[in-house]
Design a protein around this motif. Structure first.
Motif, mmCIF file in Angstrom:
data_model
loop_
_atom_site.group_PDB
_atom_site.id
_atom_site.type_symbol
_atom_site.label_atom_id
_atom_site.label_comp_id
_atom_site.label_asym_id
_atom_site.label_seq_id
_atom_site.Cartn_x
_atom_site.Cartn_y
_atom_site.Cartn_z
ATOM 1 N N LYS A 1 -3.565 0.935 -8.527
ATOM 2 C CA LYS A 1 -4.114 2.055 -7.771
ATOM 3 C C LYS A 1 -4.008 3.383 -8.520
ATOM 4 N N GLU B 1 -1.968 13.750 -3.643
ATOM 5 C CA GLU B 1 -2.641 12.777 -2.791
ATOM 6 C C GLU B 1 -1.598 11.684 -2.524
ATOM 7 N N LYS C 1 -3.285 8.176 4.364
ATOM 8 C CA LYS C 1 -3.950 7.126 3.601
ATOM 9 C C LYS C 1 -2.935 6.027 3.310
ATOM 10 N N ARG D 1 -9.884 0.223 13.581
ATOM 11 C CA ARG D 1 -11.308 0.201 13.214
ATOM 12 C C ARG D 1 -11.972 1.558 13.384
ATOM 13 N N TYR E 1 -10.675 4.273 12.482
ATOM 14 C CA TYR E 1 -10.295 5.097 11.327
ATOM 15 C C TYR E 1 -10.558 4.343 10.016
ATOM 16 N N ASP E 2 -11.429 3.350 10.078
ATOM 17 C CA ASP E 2 -11.735 2.555 8.886
ATOM 18 C C ASP E 2 -12.790 3.268 8.046
ATOM 19 N N ASP E 3 -12.354 4.358 7.429
ATOM 20 C CA ASP E 3 -13.262 5.206 6.649
ATOM 21 C C ASP E 3 -12.867 5.248 5.176
ATOM 22 N N GLY E 4 -12.137 4.230 4.741
ATOM 23 C CA GLY E 4 -11.683 4.199 3.356
ATOM 24 C C GLY E 4 -10.217 4.524 3.202
ATOM 25 N N ARG E 5 -9.546 4.867 4.307
ATOM 26 C CA ARG E 5 -8.129 5.240 4.197
ATOM 27 C C ARG E 5 -7.221 4.032 3.996
ATOM 28 N N GLN F 1 -6.591 1.101 1.704
ATOM 29 C CA GLN F 1 -6.894 0.486 0.417
ATOM 30 C C GLN F 1 -6.153 -0.839 0.316
#
Length: 214
Positions: free
Chosen positions: A36, A107, A136, A158, A160-164, A166
Motif C-alpha cells: 500500500k 494520510e 480510511k 455499503r 460508505y463504500d466510496d474507496g475508503r 482498501q
C-alpha cells in the motif's frame, strides 16, 4: 521521527493486543507497508484498561516486547497512546481522531482484519458510524470471509463504500496467533521461532505466560 510530519506522508495504524507480538504481526505490517506504499506503520498496543479485551500480561511487558521487535525497522514506530487515556476513551474512533489531530499533514489508514470489518458492519463497535464515516481502512483478507459480501450486506458499510476500504490479501496463509504462542509457553512447548528472539528471551526471563487466564 520528522518524516511523520511531512505533507503527504502515508501512515498505517496497527492496533492489537500484541500479547505477545509475533513474527506474523511483523510480516503483516511489512507486507501492508510495501503493498500500500505506506511510509510508516504505527504499532499501537491495546491497554489493559479496555473492556473488550482480556490481556494476559501487563502493559509494560507488552510495550517492551513490541519495542524490541520493531527497533531495527525505520518504518515501524511504537506508540503507547492507549496506555495513557482514561477508561471509556479506548475506542478506535477516539484513537483515530487523536492521530489525525497530531499528524494533520498525513494520510492515515486503520489496519484491520476482515473479521473486525464484519463486527463493525454488524454494529458491534462503539461509535461505529463515526469511525467509518471519518476514516480510511486497509482490510486484510481472512479465510472464509467474503469482503465484498460483508460490505454489501451491511447498510453502514455499503453506504460508505466510496474507496475508503482498501482490500489486501497477503497471498500466504500465516495465521499463527498470539493465543497459540501463549498456550505453548503455558504447556511447556517451544514456540521460539514464531516470535522475535528478543521477545522470546524476554518472556523466558520474566516467566511470562506460565499459565493461561480464562
Amino acid at each position: 521521527m520528522e518524516g511523520l510530519f511531512r505533507k503527504g506522508v502515508k501512515i498505517g495504524i496497527y492496533g492489537s493486543s500484541f500479547d505477545p507480538i509475533t513474527n506474523v504481526h511483523l510480516w503483516t505490517a511489512s507486507t501492508v507497508a510495501h503493498r500500500k506504499k505506506l511510509d510508516f506503520i504505527i504499532f499501537l498496543p491495546s491497554s489493559t484498561k479496555r473492556r473488550d479485551k482480556l490481556m494476559q500480561t501487563e502493559d509494560t511487558h507488552r510495550i517492551k516486547m513490541a519495542g524490541f521487535a520493531i527497533e531495527k525497522n525505520e518504518k515501524f514506530i511504537l506508540d503507547d497512546y492507549e496506555m495513557n487515556v482514561l477508561p471509556g476513551e479506548h475506542y478506535t474512533y477516539y484513537t483515530m481522531e487523536y492521530f489525525k489531530d497530531i499528524l494533520p499533514n498525513a494520510e492515515i489508514f486503520f489496519i484491520m482484519g476482515a473479521d473486525l470489518l464484519v463486527d463493525i458492519g454488524a454494529g458491534q463497535w462503539t461509535k461505529a458510524e463515526e469511525l467509518i464515516s471519518n476514516n480510511k481502512f486497509i482490510v486484510m483478507a481472512r479465510d472464509n470471509i467474503d469482503l465484498l459480501g460483508t460490505i454489501a450486506k451491511s447498510p453502514l458499510l455499503r453506504n460508505y463504500d466510496d474507496g475508503r476500504f482498501q482490500m489486501l490479501d497477503k497471498g500466504l496463509a500465516m495465521e499463527i496467533s498470539s493465543t497459540y504462542i501463549r498456550e505453548e509457553f503455558a504447556r511447556g512447548g517451544e514456540p521460539r521461532y514464531l516470535l522475535p528472539d528478543s521477545c522470546y528471551q524476554y518472556i523466558k526471563e520474566h516467566h511470562l505466560y506460565k499459565t493461561q487466564r480464562s
